[in-house]
Motif scaffolding. Structure first.
Motif, PDB file in Angstrom:
ATOM      1  N   ASN A  64      -1.652  -6.863  -3.919  1.00 48.34           N
ATOM      2  CA  ASN A  64      -0.386  -7.105  -3.234  1.00 48.34           C
ATOM      3  C   ASN A  64      -0.631  -7.117  -1.729  1.00 48.34           C
ATOM      4  O   ASN A  64      -1.774  -7.089  -1.264  1.00 48.34           O
ATOM      5  CB  ASN A  64       0.668  -6.070  -3.645  1.00 48.34           C
ATOM      6  CG  ASN A  64       0.250  -4.642  -3.299  1.00 48.34           C
ATOM      7  OD1 ASN A  64      -0.688  -4.407  -2.547  1.00 48.34           O
ATOM      8  ND2 ASN A  64       0.967  -3.676  -3.866  1.00 48.34           N
ATOM      9  N   ARG A  65       0.439  -7.149  -0.935  1.00 45.75           N
ATOM     10  CA  ARG A  65       0.279  -7.286   0.512  1.00 45.75           C
ATOM     11  C   ARG A  65      -0.392  -6.080   1.155  1.00 45.75           C
ATOM     12  O   ARG A  65      -0.984  -6.195   2.223  1.00 45.75           O
ATOM     13  CB  ARG A  65       1.647  -7.516   1.161  1.00 45.75           C
ATOM     14  CG  ARG A  65       2.223  -8.896   0.884  1.00 45.75           C
ATOM     15  CD  ARG A  65       3.587  -9.032   1.520  1.00 45.75           C
ATOM     16  NE  ARG A  65       4.157 -10.347   1.265  1.00 45.75           N
ATOM     17  CZ  ARG A  65       5.445 -10.579   1.116  1.00 45.75           C
ATOM     18  NH1 ARG A  65       6.309  -9.572   1.192  1.00 45.75           N
ATOM     19  NH2 ARG A  65       5.888 -11.801   0.896  1.00 45.75           N
ATOM     20  N   VAL A  70      -0.767   3.281   6.066  1.00 44.29           N
ATOM     21  CA  VAL A  70      -1.228   3.374   7.452  1.00 44.29           C
ATOM     22  C   VAL A  70      -1.279   4.831   7.908  1.00 44.29           C
ATOM     23  O   VAL A  70      -2.224   5.258   8.585  1.00 44.29           O
ATOM     24  CB  VAL A  70      -0.323   2.536   8.374  1.00 44.29           C
ATOM     25  CG1 VAL A  70      -0.618   2.826   9.850  1.00 44.29           C
ATOM     26  CG2 VAL A  70      -0.508   1.047   8.083  1.00 44.29           C
ATOM     27  N   ARG A  71      -0.294   5.610   7.539  1.00 45.37           N
ATOM     28  CA  ARG A  71      -0.287   7.023   7.915  1.00 45.37           C
ATOM     29  C   ARG A  71      -1.492   7.749   7.320  1.00 45.37           C
ATOM     30  O   ARG A  71      -2.181   8.510   8.024  1.00 45.37           O
ATOM     31  CB  ARG A  71       1.012   7.682   7.459  1.00 45.37           C
ATOM     32  CG  ARG A  71       1.097   9.157   7.847  1.00 45.37           C
ATOM     33  CD  ARG A  71       2.472   9.736   7.562  1.00 45.37           C
ATOM     34  NE  ARG A  71       2.878   9.575   6.174  1.00 45.37           N
ATOM     35  CZ  ARG A  71       3.791   8.727   5.738  1.00 45.37           C
ATOM     36  NH1 ARG A  71       4.421   7.942   6.608  1.00 45.37           N
ATOM     37  NH2 ARG A  71       4.099   8.647   4.445  1.00 45.37           N
ATOM     38  N   PRO A  94       7.588  -5.252   7.995  1.00 48.92           N
ATOM     39  CA  PRO A  94       7.325  -4.068   8.819  1.00 48.92           C
ATOM     40  C   PRO A  94       7.983  -2.796   8.300  1.00 48.92           C
ATOM     41  O   PRO A  94       7.565  -1.701   8.659  1.00 48.92           O
ATOM     42  CB  PRO A  94       7.894  -4.454  10.188  1.00 48.92           C
ATOM     43  CG  PRO A  94       8.927  -5.492   9.885  1.00 48.92           C
ATOM     44  CD  PRO A  94       8.396  -6.259   8.712  1.00 48.92           C
ATOM     45  N   ASP A  95       9.004  -2.917   7.467  1.00 48.32           N
ATOM     46  CA  ASP A  95       9.716  -1.744   6.965  1.00 48.32           C
ATOM     47  C   ASP A  95       9.222  -1.291   5.598  1.00 48.32           C
ATOM     48  O   ASP A  95       9.850  -0.434   4.965  1.00 48.32           O
ATOM     49  CB  ASP A  95      11.225  -2.030   6.902  1.00 48.32           C
ATOM     50  CG  ASP A  95      11.798  -2.362   8.266  1.00 48.32           C
ATOM     51  OD1 ASP A  95      11.389  -1.716   9.241  1.00 48.32           O
ATOM     52  OD2 ASP A  95      12.643  -3.273   8.354  1.00 48.32           O
ATOM     53  N   SER A  96       8.114  -1.866   5.138  1.00 48.85           N
ATOM     54  CA  SER A  96       7.591  -1.526   3.818  1.00 48.85           C
ATOM     55  C   SER A  96       7.216  -0.046   3.738  1.00 48.85           C
ATOM     56  O   SER A  96       6.338   0.419   4.478  1.00 48.85           O
ATOM     57  CB  SER A  96       6.349  -2.378   3.513  1.00 48.85           C
ATOM     58  OG  SER A  96       5.612  -1.831   2.433  1.00 48.85           O
ATOM     59  N   PRO A  97       7.841   0.729   2.843  1.00 50.81           N
ATOM     60  CA  PRO A  97       7.459   2.138   2.702  1.00 50.81           C
ATOM     61  C   PRO A  97       6.000   2.301   2.303  1.00 50.81           C
ATOM     62  O   PRO A  97       5.321   3.230   2.760  1.00 50.81           O
ATOM     63  CB  PRO A  97       8.404   2.652   1.605  1.00 50.81           C
ATOM     64  CG  PRO A  97       9.557   1.696   1.598  1.00 50.81           C
ATOM     65  CD  PRO A  97       8.964   0.366   1.958  1.00 50.81           C
ATOM     66  N   ARG A  98       5.512   1.415   1.439  1.00 46.49           N
ATOM     67  CA  ARG A  98       4.115   1.513   1.001  1.00 46.49           C
ATOM     68  C   ARG A  98       3.163   1.277   2.177  1.00 46.49           C
ATOM     69  O   ARG A  98       2.151   1.989   2.310  1.00 46.49           O
ATOM     70  CB  ARG A  98       3.849   0.498  -0.113  1.00 46.49           C
ATOM     71  CG  ARG A  98       2.389   0.365  -0.524  1.00 46.49           C
ATOM     72  CD  ARG A  98       1.790   1.679  -0.968  1.00 46.49           C
ATOM     73  NE  ARG A  98       0.388   1.536  -1.339  1.00 46.49           N
ATOM     74  CZ  ARG A  98      -0.527   2.486  -1.199  1.00 46.49           C
ATOM     75  NH1 ARG A  98      -0.188   3.672  -0.706  1.00 46.49           N
ATOM     76  NH2 ARG A  98      -1.773   2.273  -1.569  1.00 46.49           N
ATOM     77  N   GLY A 134      -7.091  -6.451   9.646  1.00 44.44           N
ATOM     78  CA  GLY A 134      -6.400  -7.670  10.049  1.00 44.44           C
ATOM     79  C   GLY A 134      -5.401  -8.134   9.005  1.00 44.44           C
ATOM     80  O   GLY A 134      -4.317  -8.618   9.334  1.00 44.44           O
ATOM     81  N   HIS A 135      -5.744  -7.960   7.735  1.00 45.93           N
ATOM     82  CA  HIS A 135      -4.813  -8.318   6.658  1.00 45.93           C
ATOM     83  C   HIS A 135      -3.594  -7.399   6.665  1.00 45.93           C
ATOM     84  O   HIS A 135      -2.457  -7.869   6.508  1.00 45.93           O
ATOM     85  CB  HIS A 135      -5.517  -8.237   5.311  1.00 45.93           C
ATOM     86  CG  HIS A 135      -4.648  -8.598   4.154  1.00 45.93           C
ATOM     87  ND1 HIS A 135      -4.531  -9.882   3.671  1.00 45.93           N
ATOM     88  CD2 HIS A 135      -3.813  -7.847   3.389  1.00 45.93           C
ATOM     89  CE1 HIS A 135      -3.677  -9.903   2.659  1.00 45.93           C
ATOM     90  NE2 HIS A 135      -3.232  -8.674   2.467  1.00 45.93           N
ATOM     91  N   LEU A 136      -3.818  -6.106   6.871  1.00 53.07           N
ATOM     92  CA  LEU A 136      -2.687  -5.177   6.904  1.00 53.07           C
ATOM     93  C   LEU A 136      -1.791  -5.444   8.107  1.00 53.07           C
ATOM     94  O   LEU A 136      -0.563  -5.273   8.031  1.00 53.07           O
ATOM     95  CB  LEU A 136      -3.184  -3.734   6.916  1.00 53.07           C
ATOM     96  CG  LEU A 136      -3.853  -3.244   5.632  1.00 53.07           C
ATOM     97  CD1 LEU A 136      -4.306  -1.798   5.788  1.00 53.07           C
ATOM     98  CD2 LEU A 136      -2.912  -3.376   4.432  1.00 53.07           C
ATOM     99  N   ARG A 137      -2.379  -5.855   9.242  1.00 51.80           N
ATOM    100  CA  ARG A 137      -1.567  -6.203  10.410  1.00 51.80           C
ATOM    101  C   ARG A 137      -0.698  -7.430  10.108  1.00 51.80           C
ATOM    102  O   ARG A 137       0.454  -7.509  10.537  1.00 51.80           O
ATOM    103  CB  ARG A 137      -2.460  -6.482  11.622  1.00 51.80           C
ATOM    104  CG  ARG A 137      -2.686  -5.289  12.519  1.00 51.80           C
ATOM    105  CD  ARG A 137      -1.402  -4.812  13.146  1.00 51.80           C
ATOM    106  NE  ARG A 137      -1.580  -3.589  13.918  1.00 51.80           N
ATOM    107  CZ  ARG A 137      -0.585  -2.849  14.356  1.00 51.80           C
ATOM    108  NH1 ARG A 137       0.665  -3.165  14.069  1.00 51.80           N
ATOM    109  NH2 ARG A 137      -0.803  -1.764  15.067  1.00 51.80           N
ATOM    110  N   GLN A 138      -1.245  -8.383   9.368  1.00 50.39           N
ATOM    111  CA  GLN A 138      -0.440  -9.542   8.971  1.00 50.39           C
ATOM    112  C   GLN A 138       0.720  -9.090   8.085  1.00 50.39           C
ATOM    113  O   GLN A 138       1.854  -9.563   8.241  1.00 50.39           O
ATOM    114  CB  GLN A 138      -1.310 -10.550   8.226  1.00 50.39           C
ATOM    115  CG  GLN A 138      -0.578 -11.847   7.873  1.00 50.39           C
ATOM    116  CD  GLN A 138      -1.445 -12.790   7.085  1.00 50.39           C
ATOM    117  OE1 GLN A 138      -1.994 -12.428   6.057  1.00 50.39           O
ATOM    118  NE2 GLN A 138      -1.586 -14.011   7.564  1.00 50.39           N
TER     119      GLN A 138
END
Length: 277
Positions: A123-124, A193-194, A184-188, A174-178
Motif C-alpha cells: 500500500n502507500r 513516521v513517528r 497527509p492525514d493518514s493515521p498509518r 522518497g516514496h513515503l514523502r510522496q
C-alpha cells in the motif's frame, strides 16, 4: 509532521541547491547552505515577499502557474514537481479516494501464477499486504516481512540484505514523502513516521530532506544468506480496483547467475507438497 508541509518542502529543496547549480553567481557570505529566498524568487519570476510567505505558511494557495515556475526554479524532477502540486492542492488529489488493504482473490491468483518471479502487493505506506511463495522466500532473512520501510531501517537484516542500502533507504523515504503529499492525514503514515524517527537517525535525516520518489521500475541488489547475491529488476503496477495498492514484480535477467540463484531459492523454500509435484 507539521501543518506547513508546502513551506517545509520548498525550504528543503532550496537548501539542496547552490547558485552554480542554477547558473547564478554567488555573492557575500552565506549563513546557511543553498539558495537564498530572493534568488528562488528571481528564478521563478515571483515577488520575494510572496515567496517568503509561502515558505512560512502565511500564503497557502499559490496558483498552478506559480508552482510550475517554482518547480522549474528548484530543478524538481517529475515526481517532486507533482508532489509540490499535491501539497498545494492544485492537482487532482487521491487523498479522499477510498482505499483498502484487502487484496482480492483474483490478484492473489495472479501473483501465484508467477512461480518464478517474486511478486507482492504494497500500500502507500509500504505495508506488504500479500506475497507469493517466492517473494516470501526472498524476504525470509527478515524477522517480519511486514513493511518495507521498517525492514530497511529497523530490522538488523536490512543493511546486509540491501547491498546498496543507502540508495534503497533514499528511495524508501522518497516514496513515503510522496505518500505524505497524497494523504497527509493518514493515521498509518503518521504512526510509521513517528516510529521510524524515534528509532532511526538515518530515517530522520532523509525524511527532513523532503526528497520525493515514486515506485515504478528500477534495479535491486540483494544479498540472500541462502543463495548469495541477486540483481533483480522490478516493475510496479497500480491496482485499478484498489486505489493506493501496487503490485510489485521482480525478475532476473534470463540465463544470468541471478536467475539461477532465484530458481535455487524457490527450490530451497518450496513446501514438501510443492517439492513433491
Amino acid at each position: 509532521m507539521t501543518d506547513n508541509q508546502l513551506g517545509e518542502f520548498l525550504r528543503a529543496r532550496r537548501a539542496a541547491l547552490r547558485p552554480q547549480d542554477v547558473g547564478m553567481a554567488s555573492y557575500g557570505v552565506r549563513r546557511v547552505a543553498g539558495l537564498r529566498r530572493e534568488e528562488v524568487a528571481v528564478l521563478a519570476g515571483v515577488n520575494a515577499d510572496y515567496y517568503t510567505r509561502l515558505e512560512q505558511g502565511r500564503e497557502r494557495h499559490p496558483s498552478a502557474q506559480v508552482l510550475d515556475a517554482l518547480g522549474r526554479a528548484l530543478r524538481l524532477d517529475p515526481d517532486a514537481h507533482a508532489h509540490l502540486h499535491q501539497l498545494a492542492g492544485t492537482t487532482p488529489s487521491e487523498r479522499f479516494t477510498h482505499t483498502t488493504d484487502r487484496v482480492g482473490p483474483a490478484l492473489r491468483q495472479l501473483m501465484d501464477g508467477y512461480p518464478g518471479a517474486p511478486a507482492f502487493v504494497i500500500n502507500r505506506t509500504l505495508d506488504i499486504l500479500a506475497a507469493n511463495a517466492l517473494a516470501e522466500a526472498l524476504h525470509a532473512p527478515f524477522e517480519r516481512a511486514d513493511n518495507l520501510a521498517r525492514m530497511t531501517f529497523l530490522d538488523p537484516a536490512g543493511r546486509q540484505f540491501y547491498t546498496r542500502w543507502s540508495y534503497t533507504a533514499q528511495a524508501t523515504v522518497g516514496h513515503l514523502r510522496q505518500t505524505a503529499g497524497l494523504d497527509p492525514d493518514s493515521p498509518r503514515l503518521r504512526e510509521l513516521v513517528r516510529a521510524l524517527t524515534e528509532r532511526s537517525a538515518d530515517f530522520t535525516r532523509l525524511w527532513n530532506s523532503h526528497t520525493v520518489r515514486g515506485k515504478t521500475q528500477d534495479a535491486k541488489h540483494f544479498l540472500h544468506p541462502d543463495v548469495g547475491p541477486l540483481t533483480l529488476t522490478y516493475q510496479a503496477f497500480d491496482v485499478r480496483d484498489a486505489p493506493g495498492q501496487q503490485l510489485v514484480v521482480y525478475q532476473a535477467e534470463p540465463g544470468s547467475p541471478s536467475a539461477q540463484a532465484l530458481h535455487l531459492l524457490g527450490s530451497l523454500h518450496a513446501t514438501p507438497n510443492q517439492a513433491a509435484l
